[in-house]
Every structure is written in structure tokens, then in C-alpha cells.
Design a protein around this motif. Structure first.
Motif, short mmCIF file in Angstrom:
data_model
loop_
_atom_site.label_atom_id
_atom_site.label_comp_id
_atom_site.label_asym_id
_atom_site.label_seq_id
_atom_site.Cartn_x
_atom_site.Cartn_y
_atom_site.Cartn_z
N GLY A 727 -15.72 64.99 60.62
CA GLY A 727 -14.60 64.15 61.03
C GLY A 727 -13.29 64.80 60.62
N THR A 728 -12.22 64.04 60.80
CA THR A 728 -10.89 64.57 60.46
C THR A 728 -10.28 63.90 59.24
OG1 THR A 728 -9.90 62.99 62.03
CG2 THR A 728 -10.41 65.21 62.85
N GLY A 729 -10.82 62.76 58.84
CA GLY A 729 -10.27 62.04 57.70
C GLY A 729 -10.82 62.53 56.38
N ARG A 732 -14.68 63.22 55.27
CA ARG A 732 -15.47 63.46 56.47
C ARG A 732 -15.41 64.92 56.91
NH1 ARG A 732 -16.23 59.66 60.19
NH2 ARG A 732 -17.49 61.28 61.14
N LYS A 733 -14.67 65.74 56.19
CA LYS A 733 -14.50 67.13 56.59
C LYS A 733 -15.73 67.95 56.21
CE LYS A 733 -9.47 66.98 56.49
NZ LYS A 733 -8.22 67.55 55.95
N SER A 751 -19.88 68.13 65.94
CA SER A 751 -18.42 67.99 66.05
C SER A 751 -17.68 69.05 65.23
CB SER A 751 -17.97 66.58 65.62
OG SER A 751 -18.55 65.60 66.44
N ASN A 754 -13.87 69.81 65.21
CA ASN A 754 -12.88 69.21 64.32
C ASN A 754 -12.52 70.10 63.13
OD1 ASN A 754 -12.55 66.78 65.77
ND2 ASN A 754 -14.41 65.93 64.85
N VAL A 755 -13.16 71.26 63.03
CA VAL A 755 -12.81 72.23 62.00
C VAL A 755 -11.71 73.12 62.55
CG1 VAL A 755 -13.65 74.09 60.52
CG2 VAL A 755 -15.16 72.18 61.09
N TRP A 756 -10.54 73.15 61.87
CA TRP A 756 -9.37 73.77 62.47
C TRP A 756 -9.30 75.28 62.31
CZ3 TRP A 756 -7.15 70.99 65.91
CH2 TRP A 756 -7.14 69.59 65.79
N GLU A 760 -11.05 76.43 56.39
CA GLU A 760 -11.70 75.13 56.24
C GLU A 760 -13.21 75.27 56.40
OE1 GLU A 760 -11.80 70.73 58.41
OE2 GLU A 760 -10.18 72.15 58.88
#
Length: 1087
Positions: A727-729, A732-733, A751, A754-756, A760
């Protein structure tokens, strides 16, 4: 009032805290000596009643000390968890108050009392041992050829390990053939003569059985064995269902022979699926046995029938008119009182049916036998045959003749074993641990042989095998007698229970679970566990009933198997028992709960019944570690469950439990929660508080919710997280995975889009997760048409662990698949590579991975070239990829030597497989599938296919495939499917396929004839929509086939269409239709 004032007001100071800690440490330091003395004292417990009493007292005080230390650790953990969200001052205040409460409650006094009791019990037993002159050397914990593995971890050797362990018990057929065939004849099964090859194959597949050399051989007469006693009722009426008993001493091979007969192919053919096996054991429960028989007939559970009358009426209806075989294994003398009423429904059962009974008692055999069946006595092995078998177990690879002194001792020991194969294996393995005079003489001269026991009993031999166990294995083994006889132990389950009970010692960097598996393997190698014949291909094991008896004899004060509430259980010292398994029904349980409710010392409580009444006494189980409520009917567990602070293992699998108490998530010591197949509806976000959780099994409806819970990284000991959704929050990463290095088997990370960035992604630390076998990296469910350059760096950072076996890449949006870790030396054990929906990837270069067996390229719509290359850097790999279309040579090392399966599906831009799909790159390929490739025409070196020496399956569909004139396919081919193949010279292609079994041709417009009936002898033929096909060689060629489906071939008039024929079994049909891609389009019943 600040924290310091609170400390002063509570009267707590640093000196008192230090003193308390020192007393706990002293108590901890006494335990190793106590455990050593327990191990030492067990050598005398069988001959000295006083010593046995002192041993029991030391065990009890040792348990109490361990409980107190564990309570202290649990309290410290609870305090740590409750302090997480408090300020520093609040933590200090809370901790001081807690310590004050602990002291007020009397912990200081309890520690002192526990130390004094333990010191006294140690001194008493030590003095008693010295007074009787029992001096036993510290037993070597492992054989000299050590089973302790020197490396930190062994990967990928499960199959080899199991094979070797089973081979330790493998022996040749030692003459039970005649007994088997005699019993089979008595069952009414005609004996047929098989050709030698078929019989040899059957012998290899059947269970190993030991026995006498032949029926005519003069067999050894067991001590005290009398000739057949007079029948109790010679005029006993014969019902339609005959009863044939096999009797003999424990361990002589009765159950093994019965299993051998039960699984004999002739018996299977004679009785079909009407074969039932019931383990009766020492409690003859008519209702349970009858219910099990009904459920075996109907293949469903009967919950509504409670009375014996209702069950017997149902049984008579289910028996019907079709004959059956019922095996009742291990009947004891207490069955005689209830046999007539149990047998009553069978008197009018289907004619030709048989009941095969095994029993240790000749009286039981004579009582239950119908007067058309004489009981069969199974005696010990002939002396010479027994010595041959025993010497193989004891000497292993050594020749007995090379150790003449050991041979004499071995023959002396063998003479005491009553010809029992079980005793030969257990004592033989014990002797094989050390091929030295000292070790063999210590076994020969053991006082256990002289202790009083019934004639022909081998229990002393089995007790010896227990005494020589390493100390840590004794506790694991003895504990298992709390489960009923014939209980099937699943490997991971029993190991997790041992860990929860504290039986498994830490092995440095080795996981406790892996140490526990070593324990189990060691017990199996000593034949104290054996593979469960009901689940031969699973990691499930059983105890022989005599081994179970022996385990009960050494754990009488620790384990209780409550199968009734009779006086024999009521006389037990229930307050001293630590492990109880309850097998009585609900009604009896309600009346007998008083004896259990006071067991605050209990460590284990297992309900073998499906509990169906409210439980209000959980809070009294203050030291419970293992609680099994499997299959219970309770909808909600009581709130008192939240007070079981010591609980490590909870099993509510298959239960009706829909929700867990709020306080449940404060049981911080929990290691295993098994709620699989339960009715649990939701998983609380507070699950992250269970920081010691090692295994969490959830029902299907609940499992998808776990990956979306925040801060899963708290569960750093968890082994079985199947999916993590990025996730992004906060919480949740992907960095939540950083410390979760115990994860095992399969992990899917979804997903990943969602890893930028790479920084990260590297926080996931995937390379450290060395227990993973399969890793799925899923960026998105479907591909993307836009290049996501940042995902190239993310892929680089998601380096898999080096021992990964399967790697799946899904929805990757990068345009370069060339991470530095995608090379041979980084993925030595990779067996399966799977790329799906990598839509912007144009070139793929695959290093020559030595272990790769399967390659899946699915829906990678822009992929143009695939090449197999030698290992190289990323830049060199790209150069190879870009030039692959013009390169046609190999350096001889750039090949996938182990690859047996390749599938290419919907790679619509793919134009070239020249540097992949040829024998020099795939020398071991067995199956090739190419589906829906380039509309521009796919270039494949089909003229070289004849060089695929091992190719068995070839499927090509919806490809603009052009086959050259005179192309030849390899003669090894067994199944061929071509759909929408144009300009194919089929007679030339097929003429050499002498091994072909399945031929499927659909929409092959250029085909005019098929040369069936010549060299081509297919068994399954599917022909569809072949517009030019006019001949298959005549309709007579179809007579020898087992499956035919011909339709929509307008120019063929040799058969009327649609033409269908099927002689296959359902399983064969499923497999064949799956191969031809008809599995989802047709109903099997249509064929």
C-alpha cells in the motif's frame, strides 16, 4: 505523583529487583541437572518402585519450576507489549506497579519454595541412584554417523531424506506371500496367475511385509504358545458375513499383513470400493465403530444418529446387496462382551462379504470367528530368516562375518525378540548406532530383559530403545502417547506442538522447526514412527500400537488418554498429569469435568470429540500451552480464553467458531493459531500484537483480509504469510517485509506498482528470506501499455533469495529485464520461471540456469525475441538479445540442459525462437506448447525438431506455422496437437511416430489424409474442422482405439459424423481432454 515517588511508595528498590532476578537465574540453572537426573533415573524405574516414585516427584517439581520461569517470561513480555504506546515515565510507573503486584502476589515466596522443592527432589533421586549403584554414562545424543547436520541449513533435500529414511526399514519379502494368498483365498477372492513382470511391479508398489519363508517351512513355535483352544461355540451360526481372525503377539506383523491384503490388487478388484478399515484398539466402542463403517460406505459424516439402534438400522440399509470387506484392526479381549450385539446387523448382510479381524488374543480370535473360518495364527519369523533380517538392521552395510564378536552378541539378543519384525527393527537400529563391543554388551546385559513380563512379550526390547534415546527426544516421543492409537501425525503439526511445549532445544542459527524435524526424522529412523499407509504420499506418520503402549508405560504420570471415565482413569493422580486427550462423548464429558477443572498444572488439553457444550473453566488452565478444540461446535469462544497467558498453540480448525474474544489478541506468547476450515469471519487488526506467532492458518473467507492489515512487519517470526499487498500508507509499504525472514514456501507480493523507487524496494530485504521456495512479484493484475522506467530499478532491488525454486514476474512495466541478480550463480536452484503480462518487454535473454525445468511465457504481447545465453553482465545480455534474430550458433554451454517444459502463450509480436527452440539449446525438452503467437508468422526451426530425443508432448495452436516438405518429428513423441496449422505435410510428419498415443488435429486445412493403421497406432484420436481431410485409412482403424471424436470434416465419408467412442476412465478422459484444450469446453459425460 511522578514515577520516582511511585517507586518509593510501592517499596520497590533496585536491590529487591536484583535479588529476585538472581533467584530466578538460580532456579533456571538447576534445571539442566534435574533433567539429567530424570534421564538417568529412567534406567531404574522399571525395576525399583521407590526409585520410580522419586523420579515422578522430580518430574513434577521440575515441571513446576519450568512453569514459574515461563510465567515470569510471559509477564515480562506482557509488560513490554503494554508499554509500547506509553511515555517513558508511564512505562516506569507501569513496570514498578506491576513488579509490586508480582511481589505482593507472592512470586518471591513461590520462587523460594520451588527452589527448595527442586533441590530436595534432586538430592533424593541422586542419593537413591547412588545407593542402588545405578551408574549410567551420559548417553551419546546422536549416532556416531551423526544425524546432526554440520551446515546451518540444508535446502531441497526433503525427498532424498524421506527416501533414505524409508530405506532404513526396507527389507525383502521374507515369506509372507503364502499367508497372504491363503487369507485372500479365504476372503473368497480367486487367485489368478500373473506374468512375472506384472507380479514384480505389484511387489514394488505394495507395502513391505516380513514373514516366514513358506507355509511348508518349519516355523519357530513361540514360547508358551498353545495349540488352538476349543471353540467357545462350535455350533455358532454362520451369518452371510464371515469373520476371519488373524492373531499373534504384538509386533509380529498382523496389521502389516492385513494392510498388505487390503491393498492387494486382486482384493481391490474383488470388493471394489466397498473396503473399510477401522482401527479398534483397546476400547471397543460399538457406536464409534458402527458410525465409522457407515461413513466409509457413504463417504459423508453422520451427525444426527446418536443411538446404537439408529446406527445399526442405517448400517443395514447402507450394506445393501453388494459384498464388502471390513478390516477391524487390533481388537482386545474387552470386545467379547459386546461382540454379539455389534455383529448382529451383519448376519443378514450381503453374501460373500468378509470381516477380517486382527488381535493379540487367541480367545478373541476364537470368539469372533464364524465357524466356517478357522483363526489364523501368525507366528514369529523362522530363526534363520529372522537372523538374516535382524543382522541387516543391526549391521547395516557391514558384513556380520567381519565382526564375529558382535555377531555372537547379536545372536544372543535376537533370541530374545520372539521373531518379531518390529523388535528386530527397533533393537537393530539401536545396535547400529555404535558397532562397538561396549555398546552391544550394554544392550545385551540390560536388566530390562530380566524383569517380569508376559511370555513372548517384546516390551522390554522396545523399552530399551526408549532408554537409549537422547534426552530431548524422550520428551517428544513420550508426549505423543496422549493421542489415540492409530492417530495420524502430520509432520509440521506435531513439530509445531513440540516447539510450543518447549521440547525443542535451540540450535543456534537453525530454526526451532527445523530442529524439530530433525527430532522427528531421528525417531523415524529408529522405527518409533512409520509412514501412515493411509497417506503414503504425504508427510504423515503413525505409531505402531506396541510402540504406543511402550510410550504410555514411560509417561504414565505425565500423559493421559481419556477414552472413558471408568475407575482405571479415576484412580490416576489427575492433579499430576500434564497432558490430557479427551475421547469421551459430550454427555460423559459433562459429568466428568470436575476432575479436569482442577488441573491448573495442565500443559496440554486435546478434545478428540467435537465439543458441543459451553466451556466456563478456561481461566483455571493457568499453565496451558497446547489447546486443541478441532471441530468443536462452539460459535464463540468464552472471554476467559483471554486469561490463558501461557498459551502457545490453539487449534480451532474445522470448528464452528465465528469470532474470537477481544482479549484473545493479548495472548502475546501465542505461536500457532490454526483456524483453517473454521467459520471464523474476520481477522482483527490487533493480530499484529501476537509478535511470537510462527504459523497462522485462516479459513478461505478470512485469508484475503490478512495482507491488507497494517504493520504486519511486527510478526517477524511468521512462516506462512502467503500474500503481502503493498500500500501507500504507513504500515503498508513494502518495507514491512524487512524483518520477516522466517517466511517459508510461497510469498506473493502484489501491487508492487505502489513502490516508487529502488531505495524503497530494497527495504523489503527479499534476499534474506532463505526459506522461501516460490516468489511471486506482481506489479499489477494486467499489463500496461506504457513503459514504467522506474520499475527497472525496483526489479533490481527485489533480489530473490539465492535458493529460490520458482520465480513469477507478473505485470512488470519495465522495458528491460536485466537485473544483476538474473544470472546463473545467483539462482542456482531455480526450477521454474514464469513471466506473465510483461507487456512492454521486447527482448528476453535467459541465462543457462542449470536447474531450470519449466519456462512459462504468457501474454507478453510485445515480446519479439527470446534467446538462451551464457551468463553475462546486463549490458552484454542486452547485446545478445538485440542480435539474437541473426545469430544461429551457440558456444556449446549456453543451453538449458535441465529444461523439460516450455509454454509460449499469446506473445503476439513474437517472431523468432531460433535461439531458443532447438535441440542444441533444449537438449532435455519433453513438452512444447506454442499458442496464439505472431500474426506475422513465427519463425521456429521445426526442421530440427527430430533432434529432440526426449520430446513426448507437442502442442501448436493458432500460429501461422509453415512446416517444410519432408519435415520429420522425433519418434519419442507420444501426444501431438495441432490447431490451425496450414501447409503441413502430415503423412511425412507422422510416418515415424511409432510411440504416438494421442493425435489431435483441428482446422488443418491443407491436410488430405492420415496414414492410420500403418506405423501410426494411436489410441486417442480427435479430428475437427479439417476441411480437406478425406481419408484416415478406413473405418476399421478405429476399432483398436480407446477414444475417438471426429466432427465437421466434410470430405471424409469413411465414418458417419459426429463419430464418438470412449473406453477411458474418468481420470484418463480428464487428462486427455486437458491436453487437447477441450477440458473446459466439453462435458466429460458427453464422451
Amino acid at each position: 505523583m511522578d514515577a520516582m515517588e511511585t517507586l518509593i511508595s510501592t517499596g520497590i528498590n533496585i536491590h529487591e529487583a536484583t535479588k529476585l532476578n538472581n533467584e530466578l537465574s538460580r532456579l533456571q540453572a538447576t534445571l539442566p541437572k534435574a533433567r539429567f537426573l530424570i534421564n538417568r533415573g529412567e534406567w531404574g524405574m522399571f525395576k525399583n518402585a521407590d526409585l520410580k516414585t522419586l523420579l515422578s516427584q522430580l518430574k513434577d517439581t521440575t515441571y513446576d519450576a519450568e512453569d514459574l520461569l515461563r510465567e515470569s517470561d510471559d509477564q515480562a513480555l506482557r509488560q513490554k507489549m503494554e508499554d509500547v504506546d506509553r511515555s517513558w515515565a508511564g512505562q516506569l510507573l507501569s513496570s514498578s506497579l506491576n513488579l509490586a503486584k508480582t511481589l505482593i502476589r507472592g512470586s518471591k515466596t513461590r520462587i523460594k519454595e520451588a527452589q527448595e522443592k527442586l533441590d530436595k527432589a534432586v538430592a533424593d533421586l541422586e542419593g537413591a541412584l547412588n545407593s542402588v549403584g545405578l551408574s549410567i554414562e551420559a548417553v551419546q545424543h546422536m549416532p556416531e554417523t551423526s544425524s546432526v547436520i554440520g551446515v546451518p541449513q540444508v535446502f531441497g533435500r526433503d525427498k532424498e531424506r524421506d527416501l533414505v529414511i524409508e530405506k532404513l526399514g526396507v527389507c525383502s519379502m521374507i515369506g509372507r506371500d503364502n499367508q497372504r494368498d491363503h487369507v485372500i483365498e479365504l476372503l473368497g477372492v480367486p487367485l489368478i496367475t500373473w506374468v512375472s513382470t506384472a507380479r514384480a511391479k505389484w511387489k514394488r508398489e505394495a507395502a513391505t511385509v516380513t514373514g516366514t519363508k513358506s507355509a511348508s517351512s518349519k516355523t519357530k513355535k513361540l514360547k508358551g504358545e498353545s495349540s488352538r483352544a476349543p471353540r467357545l461355540d462350535e455350533a455358532k451360526c454362520i451369518g452371510n458375513v464371515s469373520v476371519l481372525p488373524i492373531f499373534g503377539i504384538g509386533g509380529v506383523g498382523k496389521t502389516t499383513l492385513a494392510q498388505f491384503i487390503y491393498n492387494d490388487p486382486r482384493v481391490q478388484a474383488h470388493f471394489g470400493n466397498r473396503r473399510v478399515w477401522v482401527c479398534v484398539s483397546d476400547l471397543f466402542n460399538k457406536r464409534r465403530i458402527t458410525k465409522e463403517i457407515i461413513e466409509s460406505f457413504t463417504r459423508k459424516e453422520y451427525k444426527s444418529l446418536f443411538s446404537l439402534e439408529a446406527l445399526q438400522v442405517e448400517l443395514m440399509e447402507q450394506m445393501g446387496r453388494q459384498k464388502f470387506l471390513l478390516v477391524l484392526d487390533d481388537i482386545w479381549p474387552n470386545a467379547n462382551d459386546d461382540w454379539e450385539s455389534f455383529y448382529a446387523p451383519f448376519k443378514n448382510g450381503p453374501k460373500g462379504s468378509m470381516i477380517l479381524v486382527t488381535t493379540r488374543s487367541q480367545n478373541v480370535a476364537d470368539f469372533v470367528a464364524t465357524n466356517n473360518c478357522k483363526p489364523i495364527q501368525l507366528e514369529g519369523l523362522d530363526r534363520d530368516i529372522f537372523w538374516e533380517f535382524f543382522s541387516k538392521c543391526a549391521f547395516g552395510e557391514e558384513r556380520p562375518e567381519s565382526c564375529p564378536q558382535l555377531q555372537d552378541i547379536g545372536q544372543s539378543i535376537a533370541s530374545r525378540l520372539c521373531g518379531s519384525p518390529l523388535a528386530a527393527k527397533t533393537i537393530g537400529r539401536l545396535l547400529n548406532m555404535k558397532l562397538t563391543m561396549q555398546h552391544w554388551e550394554s544392550v545385551q546385559n540390560s536388566e530390562l530383559w530380566e524383569l517380569p513380563h508376559r511370555e513372548n512379550e517384546i516390551l522390554p526390547a522396545l523399552q530399551l530403545s526408549y532408554l537409549y534415546l537422547p534426552q530431548e527426544l524422550k520428551r517428544c516421543f513420550a508426549f505423543c502417547c496422549m493421542f489415540p492409537k492409530d492417530y495420524s501425525f502430520e509432520r509440521d503439526e506435531i513439530v509445531d506442538i513440540w516447539v510450543a511445549e518447549g521440547f525443542v532445544a535451540s540450535g543456534g542459527s537453525t530454526r526451532l522447526e527445523d530442529m524439530g524435524i530433525r527430532y522427528l526424522d531421528d525417531l523415524r529412523s529408529r522405527f518409533l514412527f512409520q509412514t501412515d499407509p493411509k497417506y503414503p504420499y504425504q508427510n504423515r506418520y503413525v505409531m505402531h500400537d506396541l510402540i504406543h503402549d511402550m510410550a504410555q508405560s514411560v509417561s504414565v504420570d505425565e500423559c493421559l488418554l481419556m477414552q472413558d471415565l471408568s475407575s482405571r482413569n479415576e484412580r490416576r493422580m489427575l492433579h499430576a498429569v500434564r497432558h490430557i486427550s479427551v475421547e469421551v462423548d459430550d454427555e460423559s464429558m459433562k459429568s466428568g469435568m470436575r476432575g479436569i477443572q482442577d488441573l491448573n498444572k495442565l500443559h496440554s488439553l486435546r478434545f478428540g470429540i467435537k465439543l458441543n457444550f459451553e466451556i466456563t473453566w478456561f481461566n483455571q488452565l493457568s499453565n496451558i500451552l497446547y489447546l486443541n478444540l478441532k471441530g468443536c461446535k462452539l460459535v464463540k469462544l468464552p472471554e476467559s480464553m483471554g486469561e490463558l497467558n501461557s498459551l502457545r498453540y490453539l487449534d480451532i480448525s474445522g470448528s464452528g467458531v465465528q469470532e474470537l474474544p477481544k482479549k484473545f489478541w493479548c495472548l502475546y506468547s501465542l505461536q500457532v493459531v490454526d483456524a483453517s476450515r473454521s467459520s471464523l469471519k474476520a481477522i482483527s487488526p490487533d493480530v499484529i500484537k501476537l509478535i511470537n506467532l510462527r504459523r497462522l492458518a485462516l479459513p478461505m473467507g478470512c485469508s484475503p483480509k490478512l495482507p491488507e492489515i497494517s504493520r504486519l512487519g511486527n510478526l517477524s517470526h511468521l512462516r506462512n504469510l502467503k500474500r503481502f499487498t503493498v500500500g501507500t500508507g504507513d504500515g503498508r509499504k513494502i518495507g514491512e517485509l524487512r524483518s520477516m525472514n522466517q517466511l517459508s514456501e510461497t510469498l506473493t507480493i502484489s501491487s508492487i506498482c505502489n513502490v516508487w523507487n529502488e531505495e524503497e524496494a530494497v527495504e523489503a530485504s527479499l534476499v534474506e528470506k532463505r526459506y522461501l521456495q516460490k516468489l511471486v512479484l506482481q506489479w499489477r493484475n494486467k499489463g500496461t501499455r506504457e513503459v514504467k522506467s522506474s520499475e527497472n530499478g525496483v526489479l533490481e532491488a527485489l533480489r530473490p533469495p539465492p535458493r529460490i525454486e520458482q520465480l513469477d514476474i507478473q505485470g512488470f512495466g519495465g522495458d528491460i529485464f536485466s537485473p544483476r541478480w538474473f544470472r546463473t550463480e545467483s539462482l542456482l536452484t531455480l526450477t521454474t520461471l514464469y513471466l506473465l503480462h510483461c507487456d512492454v518487454l521486447k527482448n528476453l535473454s535467459i541465462p543457462s540456469f542449470p536447474s531450470l525445468k519449466q519456462l512459462w511465457l504468457l501474454a507478453n504481447i510485445r515480446l519479439k525475441t527470446v534467446a538462451i545465453i551464457g551468463d553475462s553482465t546486463g549490458g552484454e545480455r542486452m547485446q545478445h538479445a538485440s542480435s539474437s534474430s541473426s545469430s544461429s550458433s551457440s558456444n556449446g554451454t549456453a543451453c538449458l540442459r535441465g529444461l523439460t517444459y516450455i509454454k509460449v502463450y499469446r506473445c503476439e509480436d513474437l517472431q523468432n525462437l531460433d535461439r531458443c527452440l532447438s535441440p542444441e539449446y533444449l537438449p532435455s525438452i519433453e513438452s512444447i506448447e506454442i499458442h496464439s503467437s505472431s500474426d506475422l508468422g513465427l519463425s521456429m526451426p521445426v526442421d530440427s525438431f527430430v533432434g529432440f530425443k526426449y520430446l513426448q508432448d507437442l502442442k501448436i495452436s493458432h500460429c501461422k506455422l509453415v512446416c517444410p516438405q519432408g519435415m520429420v518429428l522425433p519418434p519419442s513423441l507420444r501426444r501431438l496437437s495441432i490447431v490451425c496449422g496450414r501447409k503441413v505435410d502430415f503423412p511425412a510428419c507422422l510416418q515415424s511416430l511409432t510411440s504416438l498415443n494421442v493425435l489431435h488435429l483441428s482446422s488443418c486445412d491443407g491436410m488430405e489424409s492420415i496414414p492410420l493403421g500403418t506405423n501410426l497406432q494411436v489410441k486417442c484420436l480427435l479430428l475437427e474442422r479439417c476441411s480437406e481431410l478425406s481419408s484416415i485409412g478406413g473405418s476399421h482403424v478405429l476399432s483398436s482405439m480407446r477414444f475417438v471424436n471426429i466432427s465437421i470434416c466434410p470430405k471424409m465419408h469413411e465414418v458417419e459424423q459426429p463419430f464418438k467412442k470412449c473406453l477411458l476412465t474418468n481420470e484418463e478422459k480428464k487428462e486427455m481432454l486437458k491436453f487437447t484444450d477441450h477440458f473446459y469446453g466439453y462435458n466429460i459425460a458427453d464422451f
